[in-house]
Design an enzyme around this catalytic site. Structure first.
Site, PDB file in Angstrom:
ATOM      1  N   THR A  51       0.860  -1.181   0.000  1.00  0.00           N
ATOM      2  CA  THR A  51       0.000   0.000   0.000  1.00  0.00           C
ATOM      3  C   THR A  51       0.896   1.231   0.000  1.00  0.00           C
ATOM      4  O   THR A  51       2.057   1.159   0.396  1.00  0.00           O
ATOM      5  CB  THR A  51      -0.963   0.004   1.209  1.00  0.00           C
ATOM      6  OG1 THR A  51      -1.736   1.204   1.191  1.00  0.00           O
ATOM      7  CG2 THR A  51      -0.230  -0.093   2.529  1.00  0.00           C
ATOM      8  N   GLY A  52       0.357   2.345  -0.467  1.00  0.00           N
ATOM      9  CA  GLY A  52       1.147   3.576  -0.520  1.00  0.00           C
ATOM     10  C   GLY A  52       1.398   4.012  -1.950  1.00  0.00           C
ATOM     11  O   GLY A  52       0.613   3.692  -2.850  1.00  0.00           O
TER      12      GLY A  52
HETATM   13  C1  SD4 Z   1      -1.896   3.327  -5.589  1.00  0.00           C
HETATM   14  N1  SD4 Z   1      -1.030   1.879  -3.896  1.00  0.00           N
HETATM   15  O1  SD4 Z   1      -2.809   3.477  -6.379  1.00  0.00           O
HETATM   16  C2  SD4 Z   1      -2.201   2.611  -4.294  1.00  0.00           C
HETATM   17  C3  SD4 Z   1      -2.666   3.605  -3.289  1.00  0.00           C
HETATM   18  C4  SD4 Z   1      -2.757   3.090  -1.876  1.00  0.00           C
HETATM   19  O2  SD4 Z   1      -3.521   3.283   0.292  1.00  0.00           O
HETATM   20  O3  SD4 Z   1      -2.183   2.106  -1.507  1.00  0.00           O
HETATM   21  N2  SD4 Z   1      -3.444   3.732  -0.995  1.00  0.00           N
HETATM   22  O4  SD4 Z   1      -0.754   3.748  -5.780  1.00  0.00           O
END
Ligand code: SD4
Length: 328
Positions: free
Chosen positions: A237-238
């Protein structure tokens, strides 16, 4: 005589441990000392608690990890308060909610959708791609048409709340995702079922106010999610761009194959991301990436670039939220 018997017994135990080591690739010691911690489900962020509840209903009655992860993440996709997933997700800079998701099972079956609009449950469309097509990824209008043909309903996903926040954002139109805030709550979920099989799912509306057409790591097998039923599974995530750059989840699983624990593997992957940010002269404090991982033995771990990431684990010890370890 007795000591000879003892010697033979010890030698037999070590050879079982050794053959386990060469088969699974994890240090034999950890397999010799513990009974597999299963079933188990682990998911990103605190909204993973509710998702784990749904997944646990399936796992605790002997169900399949694949079914557990799909029904788990559907909870977040349907929840308008979760503004990083499905219905209620924050839109792109043009005000359009576009969704990314993927799913992977114990037999390396994979399915994904990206840049999908107006369908509430992208994870189930991803599963349909996996089960009903000869392909692994459908995007945009093709993914939408496929969903409609397969009985999914059209739905406007932009809630009043997300629309108002977008109007606010438009005043400055400054694309600078805030770590732990606007890139928060994507759900990556990994499950180990009572048969010892692993599956994973990952679903998101992506980074808020991204460019129209942008696809992140979440629907990319190997980046946002990877499962190897002999070794373990990982999800991310991120900031998706940074996860894709190092093939993040696949990297974590390969590190586990080399004998590292889930925690050590997540930490090493995070360090690679930081190294690549440094090389490109980026300010690390502007970025957040976190990984979760579980191995075949039900050992799990998580690691993030910075403080603030948490994850939910449901095992025979209950459903608990844990703060992740982090680098800065
Ligand atoms: C992204 N990894 O679209 C996803 C966003 C995310 O918690 O993890 N948000 O880059």
């Amino acid at each position: 005589m007795q000591s000879r018997r003892k010697f033979i017994k010890t030698a037999a135990i070590s050879s079982v441990a050794l053959s386990l080591e060469s088969f699974i690739g994890e240090p034999a010691k950890s397999y010799a000392k513990s009974i597999p911690n299963k079933p188990l489900v682990i998911s990103t962020w605190k909204n993973g608690i509710a998702a784990n509840d749904a997944a646990w209903k399936i796992l605790s009655s002997g169900g399949r990890a694949l079914d557990a992860v799909e029904s788990g993440v559907r909870i977040n996709e349907a929840n308008p308060e979760d503004q990083s997933v499905g219905y209620g997700g924050r839109p792109d800079r043009d005000g359009v909610v576009t969704l990314d998701a993927c799913i992977m099972d114990e037999n390396s079956n994979i399915g994904a959708v990206a840049f999908l609009e107006n369908i509430k449950h992208p994870i189930s469309v991803a599963r349909a791609v996996m089960e009903k097509t000869p392909h692994v990824i459908l995007v945009g209008k093709g993914a939408f048409d496929f969903a409609i043909e397969n009985g999914f309903e059209y739905q406007n996903l932009l809630t009043e709340k997300s629309k108002e926040q977008w109007y606010e954002w438009l005043k400055k139109s400054d694309y600078k995702p805030k770590a732990n805030i606007e890139n928060h709550d994507t759900i990556g979920m990994l499950a180990l079922d009572s048969s010892g099989n692993l599956s994973g799912a990952c679903t998101t509306s992506g980074l808020a106010y991204k460019m129209h057409g942008r696809v992140g790591d979440s629907p990319i097998i190997g980046a946002g999610l990877f499962v190897d039923n002999e070794i373990g599974a990982a999800s991310a995530t991120g900031h998706g761009e940074e996860v894709i750059r190092i093939a993040g989840s696949h990297t974590v699983v390969e590190l586990m194959r080399q004998g590292r624990s889930p925690l050590e593997s997540c930490e090493e992957a995070v360090k690679r991301i930081v190294k690549s940010l440094n090389k490109r002269g980026k300010n690390i404090a502007d970025y957040q990436v976190a990984f979760i991982a579980v191995n075949k033995n039900g050992e799990y771990g998580a690691f993030a670039i910075q403080k603030g990431f948490n994850y939910a684990i449901y095992s025979n010890h209950g459903n608990n939220l844990s703060d992740s370890k982090y680098l800065i």
